[in-house]
Design a protein around this motif. Structure first.
Motif, PDB file in Angstrom:
ATOM      1  N   ARG A   4       2.747 -18.850  13.670  1.00 28.01           N
ATOM      2  CA  ARG A   4       3.334 -17.505  13.661  1.00 28.01           C
ATOM      3  C   ARG A   4       4.832 -17.630  13.890  1.00 28.01           C
ATOM      4  O   ARG A   4       5.329 -18.688  14.276  1.00 28.01           O
ATOM      5  CB  ARG A   4       2.679 -16.605  14.699  1.00 28.01           C
ATOM      6  N   ASN A   5       5.548 -16.541  13.656  1.00 25.14           N
ATOM      7  CA  ASN A   5       7.007 -16.546  13.817  1.00 25.14           C
ATOM      8  C   ASN A   5       7.431 -16.875  15.236  1.00 25.14           C
ATOM      9  O   ASN A   5       8.316 -17.683  15.458  1.00 25.14           O
ATOM     10  CB  ASN A   5       7.615 -15.197  13.427  1.00 25.14           C
ATOM     11  N   MET A   6       6.822 -16.203  16.205  1.00 24.60           N
ATOM     12  CA  MET A   6       7.186 -16.424  17.602  1.00 24.60           C
ATOM     13  C   MET A   6       6.523 -17.717  18.066  1.00 24.60           C
ATOM     14  O   MET A   6       5.304 -17.791  18.186  1.00 24.60           O
ATOM     15  CB  MET A   6       6.733 -15.245  18.460  1.00 24.60           C
ATOM     16  N   THR A   7       7.329 -18.721  18.283  1.00 20.08           N
ATOM     17  CA  THR A   7       6.779 -20.025  18.621  1.00 20.08           C
ATOM     18  C   THR A   7       6.305 -20.059  20.076  1.00 20.08           C
ATOM     19  O   THR A   7       6.667 -19.215  20.881  1.00 20.08           O
ATOM     20  CB  THR A   7       7.806 -21.140  18.332  1.00 20.08           C
ATOM     21  N   GLU A  27       1.827 -25.202   6.381  1.00 19.40           N
ATOM     22  CA  GLU A  27       1.860 -24.155   7.410  1.00 19.40           C
ATOM     23  C   GLU A  27       1.610 -22.797   6.767  1.00 19.40           C
ATOM     24  O   GLU A  27       2.202 -22.471   5.745  1.00 19.40           O
ATOM     25  CB  GLU A  27       3.197 -24.145   8.148  1.00 19.40           C
ATOM     26  N   ILE A  28       0.735 -22.047   7.400  1.00 23.54           N
ATOM     27  CA  ILE A  28       0.418 -20.686   6.979  1.00 23.54           C
ATOM     28  C   ILE A  28       0.797 -19.777   8.130  1.00 23.54           C
ATOM     29  O   ILE A  28       0.194 -19.838   9.206  1.00 23.54           O
ATOM     30  CB  ILE A  28      -1.076 -20.553   6.629  1.00 23.54           C
ATOM     31  N   ASN A  29       1.806 -18.950   7.920  1.00 23.16           N
ATOM     32  CA  ASN A  29       2.363 -18.111   8.974  1.00 23.16           C
ATOM     33  C   ASN A  29       1.645 -16.757   8.983  1.00 23.16           C
ATOM     34  O   ASN A  29       1.818 -15.954   8.070  1.00 23.16           O
ATOM     35  CB  ASN A  29       3.862 -17.941   8.748  1.00 23.16           C
ATOM     36  N   VAL A  30       0.855 -16.521  10.026  1.00 21.26           N
ATOM     37  CA  VAL A  30       0.087 -15.279  10.110  1.00 21.26           C
ATOM     38  C   VAL A  30       0.978 -14.067  10.390  1.00 21.26           C
ATOM     39  O   VAL A  30       0.554 -12.937  10.159  1.00 21.26           O
ATOM     40  CB  VAL A  30      -1.055 -15.370  11.151  1.00 21.26           C
ATOM     41  N   SER A  31       2.205 -14.296  10.847  1.00 14.36           N
ATOM     42  CA  SER A  31       3.139 -13.182  11.047  1.00 14.36           C
ATOM     43  C   SER A  31       3.609 -12.619   9.711  1.00 14.36           C
ATOM     44  O   SER A  31       3.968 -11.445   9.622  1.00 14.36           O
ATOM     45  CB  SER A  31       4.363 -13.639  11.839  1.00 14.36           C
ATOM     46  N   LEU A  32       3.631 -13.455   8.692  1.00 17.78           N
ATOM     47  CA  LEU A  32       4.138 -13.055   7.381  1.00 17.78           C
ATOM     48  C   LEU A  32       3.035 -12.751   6.372  1.00 17.78           C
ATOM     49  O   LEU A  32       3.317 -12.174   5.321  1.00 17.78           O
ATOM     50  CB  LEU A  32       5.031 -14.166   6.811  1.00 17.78           C
ATOM     51  N   ASP A  33       1.812 -13.180   6.674  1.00 10.87           N
ATOM     52  CA  ASP A  33       0.721 -13.058   5.709  1.00 10.87           C
ATOM     53  C   ASP A  33      -0.494 -12.392   6.367  1.00 10.87           C
ATOM     54  O   ASP A  33      -1.274 -13.052   7.045  1.00 10.87           O
ATOM     55  CB  ASP A  33       0.359 -14.452   5.187  1.00 10.87           C
ATOM     56  N   GLY A  45     -11.812 -16.103  15.741  1.00  7.79           N
ATOM     57  CA  GLY A  45     -12.137 -14.970  16.593  1.00  7.79           C
ATOM     58  C   GLY A  45     -10.922 -14.404  17.290  1.00  7.79           C
ATOM     59  O   GLY A  45     -11.011 -13.448  18.058  1.00  7.79           O
ATOM     60  N   SER A  46      -9.771 -15.023  17.033  1.00  7.18           N
ATOM     61  CA  SER A  46      -8.503 -14.566  17.608  1.00  7.18           C
ATOM     62  C   SER A  46      -7.382 -15.127  16.738  1.00  7.18           C
ATOM     63  O   SER A  46      -7.633 -15.896  15.815  1.00  7.18           O
ATOM     64  CB  SER A  46      -8.354 -15.052  19.045  1.00  7.18           C
ATOM     65  N   LEU A  47      -6.168 -14.753  17.072  1.00  8.77           N
ATOM     66  CA  LEU A  47      -5.010 -15.280  16.344  1.00  8.77           C
ATOM     67  C   LEU A  47      -4.411 -16.467  17.083  1.00  8.77           C
ATOM     68  O   LEU A  47      -3.197 -16.567  17.262  1.00  8.77           O
ATOM     69  CB  LEU A  47      -3.967 -14.176  16.118  1.00  8.77           C
ATOM     70  N   SER A  48      -5.248 -17.383  17.513  1.00  8.86           N
ATOM     71  CA  SER A  48      -4.811 -18.571  18.243  1.00  8.86           C
ATOM     72  C   SER A  48      -4.029 -19.498  17.328  1.00  8.86           C
ATOM     73  O   SER A  48      -4.545 -19.942  16.305  1.00  8.86           O
ATOM     74  CB  SER A  48      -6.014 -19.324  18.798  1.00  8.86           C
ATOM     75  N   VAL A  49      -2.784 -19.755  17.717  1.00 15.55           N
ATOM     76  CA  VAL A  49      -1.961 -20.705  16.969  1.00 15.55           C
ATOM     77  C   VAL A  49      -1.399 -21.740  17.925  1.00 15.55           C
ATOM     78  O   VAL A  49      -1.188 -21.433  19.094  1.00 15.55           O
ATOM     79  CB  VAL A  49      -0.808 -20.002  16.204  1.00 15.55           C
ATOM     80  N   PRO A  50      -1.238 -22.938  17.465  1.00 19.61           N
ATOM     81  CA  PRO A  50      -1.589 -23.383  16.143  1.00 19.61           C
ATOM     82  C   PRO A  50      -3.088 -23.605  16.022  1.00 19.61           C
ATOM     83  O   PRO A  50      -3.746 -24.001  16.979  1.00 19.61           O
ATOM     84  CB  PRO A  50      -0.842 -24.708  15.994  1.00 19.61           C
ATOM     85  N   THR A  51      -3.603 -23.331  14.862  1.00 16.79           N
ATOM     86  CA  THR A  51      -4.966 -23.706  14.517  1.00 16.79           C
ATOM     87  C   THR A  51      -4.860 -24.635  13.315  1.00 16.79           C
ATOM     88  O   THR A  51      -4.266 -24.272  12.304  1.00 16.79           O
ATOM     89  CB  THR A  51      -5.837 -22.487  14.184  1.00 16.79           C
TER      90      THR A  51
END
Length: 103
Positions: A4-7, A27-33, A45-51
């Protein structure tokens, strides 16, 4: 690797380890997609990053992720083809298992 954008420290660590070990993830950025965010929610089951997902040519996990027990966190849990928020030894073991890091 979902990011995600916020590291965060986990995302920074994963990037550092992969770079050090000569592995260039996609890398697939969930903040942008938003579609990627939905896929990550379904997988983890969550937006856990990094996955990190070991994926096939269609960008699907090579095997369905192993279920996680009720009330169990996903941090550093090897779920077969997916690991979320791994620590250094956990990421190394995951990559060794998949033949991406020498044992």
């Amino acid at each position: 690797m979902y990011t995600r954008n916020m590291t965060c420290p986990d995302q920074t660590l994963a990037r550092q380890c992969l770079k050090e070990w000569g592995i260039a993830p996609i890398e697939i950025n969930v903040s942008l997609d938003p579609d990627a965010a939905q896929i990550l929610l379904e997988l983890v089951g969550s937006l856990s990053v990094p996955t990190i997902v070991i994926a096939d040519e269609n960008n699907e996990p090579i095997e369905p992720p192993k279920p996680i027990g009720a009330n169990r966190i996903t941090r550093n849990v090897d779920r077969g083809s997916i690991i979320s928020e791994p620590n250094r030894p956990g990421l190394r073991a995951f990559l060794v298992k998949h033949g991406l890091y020498p044992s």
